[in-house]
Design a protein around this motif. Sequence first.
Motif, PDB file in Angstrom:
ATOM      1  N   ARG A  87      10.563 -14.357  11.334  1.00  0.00           N
ATOM      2  CA  ARG A  87       9.288 -14.674  10.693  1.00  0.00           C
ATOM      3  C   ARG A  87       8.918 -13.634   9.630  1.00  0.00           C
ATOM      4  N   ILE A  88       7.912 -13.980   8.832  1.00  0.00           N
ATOM      5  CA  ILE A  88       7.440 -13.099   7.760  1.00  0.00           C
ATOM      6  C   ILE A  88       5.929 -12.935   7.900  1.00  0.00           C
ATOM      7  N   PHE A  89       5.435 -11.715   7.671  1.00  0.00           N
ATOM      8  CA  PHE A  89       3.998 -11.438   7.807  1.00  0.00           C
ATOM      9  C   PHE A  89       3.446 -10.836   6.522  1.00  0.00           C
ATOM     10  N   VAL A  90       2.256 -11.298   6.148  1.00  0.00           N
ATOM     11  CA  VAL A  90       1.620 -10.825   4.912  1.00  0.00           C
ATOM     12  C   VAL A  90       0.985  -9.459   5.155  1.00  0.00           C
ATOM     13  N   VAL A  91       1.330  -8.504   4.298  1.00  0.00           N
ATOM     14  CA  VAL A  91       0.775  -7.145   4.421  1.00  0.00           C
ATOM     15  C   VAL A  91      -0.385  -6.959   3.438  1.00  0.00           C
ATOM     16  N   HIS A  92      -0.195  -7.393   2.206  1.00  0.00           N
ATOM     17  CA  HIS A  92      -1.244  -7.327   1.180  1.00  0.00           C
ATOM     18  C   HIS A  92      -1.028  -8.522   0.257  1.00  0.00           C
ATOM     19  N   ARG A  93      -1.938  -8.762  -0.667  1.00  0.00           N
ATOM     20  CA  ARG A  93      -1.816  -9.951  -1.520  1.00  0.00           C
ATOM     21  C   ARG A  93      -1.867  -9.587  -2.994  1.00  0.00           C
ATOM     22  N   LEU A  94      -1.292 -10.465  -3.790  1.00  0.00           N
ATOM     23  CA  LEU A  94      -1.515 -10.428  -5.238  1.00  0.00           C
ATOM     24  C   LEU A  94      -2.144 -11.759  -5.599  1.00  0.00           C
ATOM     25  N   ASP A  95      -3.109 -11.745  -6.500  1.00  0.00           N
ATOM     26  CA  ASP A  95      -3.695 -13.010  -6.972  1.00  0.00           C
ATOM     27  C   ASP A  95      -2.584 -13.916  -7.485  1.00  0.00           C
ATOM     28  N   LYS A  96      -2.815 -15.213  -7.403  1.00  0.00           N
ATOM     29  CA  LYS A  96      -1.830 -16.189  -7.869  1.00  0.00           C
ATOM     30  C   LYS A  96      -1.331 -15.874  -9.280  1.00  0.00           C
ATOM     31  N   ASP A  97      -2.249 -15.510 -10.167  1.00  0.00           N
ATOM     32  CA  ASP A  97      -1.875 -15.331 -11.575  1.00  0.00           C
ATOM     33  C   ASP A  97      -1.480 -13.905 -11.934  1.00  0.00           C
ATOM     34  N   THR A  98      -1.418 -13.036 -10.928  1.00  0.00           N
ATOM     35  CA  THR A  98      -0.923 -11.666 -11.141  1.00  0.00           C
ATOM     36  C   THR A  98       0.548 -11.633 -10.758  1.00  0.00           C
ATOM     37  N   SER A  99       1.358 -10.967 -11.580  1.00  0.00           N
ATOM     38  CA  SER A  99       2.788 -10.848 -11.253  1.00  0.00           C
ATOM     39  C   SER A  99       3.063  -9.451 -10.707  1.00  0.00           C
ATOM     40  N   GLY A 100       4.300  -9.248 -10.222  1.00  0.00           N
ATOM     41  CA  GLY A 100       4.731  -7.900  -9.876  1.00  0.00           C
ATOM     42  C   GLY A 100       5.137  -7.679  -8.432  1.00  0.00           C
ATOM     43  N   VAL A 101       5.158  -6.383  -8.066  1.00  0.00           N
ATOM     44  CA  VAL A 101       5.730  -5.937  -6.789  1.00  0.00           C
ATOM     45  C   VAL A 101       4.804  -6.255  -5.621  1.00  0.00           C
ATOM     46  N   MET A 102       5.395  -6.855  -4.598  1.00  0.00           N
ATOM     47  CA  MET A 102       4.627  -7.231  -3.410  1.00  0.00           C
ATOM     48  C   MET A 102       5.512  -7.054  -2.177  1.00  0.00           C
ATOM     49  N   MET A 103       4.925  -6.591  -1.081  1.00  0.00           N
ATOM     50  CA  MET A 103       5.707  -6.318   0.135  1.00  0.00           C
ATOM     51  C   MET A 103       5.265  -7.217   1.292  1.00  0.00           C
ATOM     52  N   PHE A 104       6.245  -7.639   2.092  1.00  0.00           N
ATOM     53  CA  PHE A 104       5.982  -8.407   3.320  1.00  0.00           C
ATOM     54  C   PHE A 104       6.653  -7.700   4.494  1.00  0.00           C
ATOM     55  N   ALA A 105       6.119  -7.931   5.691  1.00  0.00           N
ATOM     56  CA  ALA A 105       6.717  -7.358   6.905  1.00  0.00           C
ATOM     57  C   ALA A 105       7.483  -8.441   7.650  1.00  0.00           C
ATOM     58  N   LYS A 106       8.468  -8.004   8.447  1.00  0.00           N
ATOM     59  CA  LYS A 106       9.270  -8.975   9.201  1.00  0.00           C
ATOM     60  C   LYS A 106       8.862  -9.061  10.671  1.00  0.00           C
ATOM     61  N   SER A 107       7.834  -8.296  11.043  1.00  0.00           N
ATOM     62  CA  SER A 107       7.328  -8.405  12.424  1.00  0.00           C
ATOM     63  C   SER A 107       5.843  -8.056  12.439  1.00  0.00           C
ATOM     64  N   GLU A 108       5.175  -8.540  13.458  1.00  0.00           N
ATOM     65  CA  GLU A 108       3.739  -8.264  13.649  1.00  0.00           C
ATOM     66  C   GLU A 108       3.525  -6.749  13.766  1.00  0.00           C
ATOM     67  N   LYS A 109       4.451  -6.086  14.468  1.00  0.00           N
ATOM     68  CA  LYS A 109       4.353  -4.635  14.702  1.00  0.00           C
ATOM     69  C   LYS A 109       4.373  -3.868  13.371  1.00  0.00           C
ATOM     70  N   VAL A 110       5.332  -4.215  12.507  1.00  0.00           N
ATOM     71  CA  VAL A 110       5.465  -3.521  11.216  1.00  0.00           C
ATOM     72  C   VAL A 110       4.263  -3.830  10.322  1.00  0.00           C
ATOM     73  N   LYS A 111       3.810  -5.074  10.364  1.00  0.00           N
ATOM     74  CA  LYS A 111       2.622  -5.467   9.583  1.00  0.00           C
ATOM     75  C   LYS A 111       1.434  -4.591   9.991  1.00  0.00           C
ATOM     76  N   ARG A 112       1.233  -4.443  11.305  1.00  0.00           N
ATOM     77  CA  ARG A 112       0.090  -3.648  11.799  1.00  0.00           C
ATOM     78  C   ARG A 112       0.230  -2.179  11.402  1.00  0.00           C
ATOM     79  N   MET A 113       1.460  -1.655  11.529  1.00  0.00           N
ATOM     80  CA  MET A 113       1.703  -0.248  11.172  1.00  0.00           C
ATOM     81  C   MET A 113       1.334   0.007   9.709  1.00  0.00           C
ATOM     82  N   LEU A 114       1.700  -0.946   8.851  1.00  0.00           N
ATOM     83  CA  LEU A 114       1.407  -0.792   7.419  1.00  0.00           C
ATOM     84  C   LEU A 114      -0.078  -0.957   7.133  1.00  0.00           C
ATOM     85  N   GLN A 115      -0.685  -1.988   7.720  1.00  0.00           N
ATOM     86  CA  GLN A 115      -2.095  -2.250   7.431  1.00  0.00           C
ATOM     87  C   GLN A 115      -3.024  -1.180   8.005  1.00  0.00           C
ATOM     88  N   ASN A 116      -2.690  -0.704   9.208  1.00  0.00           N
ATOM     89  CA  ASN A 116      -3.566   0.289   9.846  1.00  0.00           C
ATOM     90  C   ASN A 116      -3.501   1.650   9.170  1.00  0.00           C
TER      91      ASN A 116
END
Length: 298
Positions: free
Chosen positions: A131-160
Amino acid sequence: MKSNHKDQNKTLKYNVKEPSELLPFLLKAMSNRSRNSVKSILTRGQVTIDDHIETKHNYALQPGQTVTILKNKAAIKESQLVGMTILYEDEDIIVINKEAGLLSIATQKEKIRTAHHQLMDHVRLEGPENRIFVVHRLDKDTSGVMMFAKSEKVKRMLQNAWKEKVKERTYVALVEGEVKKSKGYISSWLKESSTHLVYSSPTKNDGQHAITHFKVIQSNNSFSLLEVQLETGRKNQIRVHMQDLGHPVVGDKKYGSTGNAIGRLGLHAKVLVFTHPITGKLLRFEAPVPKSFLVKSK
């Protein structure tokens, strides 16, 4: 009109030689297809112009632009990511370069043509339980670098620990008018109206504190290209702060822009530097500034 396509099934590339609207251009380019078939290729977001997905039939093409058409929808399902490229992937995270026009995550109207959904399909090719988890967002019309997590644990570690983990977030913004100050910062308290418009409150501590640093890279009488660094990552922060500065982001009608010389929003997430949540390594990713952003000097 000759195409220099790599793979008959997947992509066709055309260089624009003379001004034209997009739909007539495509009808000419794909003369073997029916008008409805060409329209649906356009509507489904299979057409990219330079660095953004375009679905408007009457989009005005200019000489020098490159039009890319993803032909075969079946081929896309298997391996072709639409509107993005993967910059880095390991067991814990995926980092992408997202094009303008692609949603980060699903909305009421659009569930499938999103970065999140496509990456979910991508990781499930290796294992149906992935699965894939959203860590942060970019607006639809904004381009560029974006990161996703591959587990709930990693998502939480990044967000917290987002502020500690993320060392640098640099954007470039193409804004209207000439910014006279070579560098500076904007600090305000952001609030959101009932119509989802974010604005700066005149009252201290009324809303979420937001700080945006900027530096002029190039400018002329009509436009300025700014390097923008976020001290805080609030919703629509750069867009609101550029409006506050009196130089709205190009193409950002919602926040005060009067025109759109580049056919997209002039905002791009250029650099993301962060500490890997598991390995502790410092990683740096950069998505080059879109060519359409470059300002001709005076």
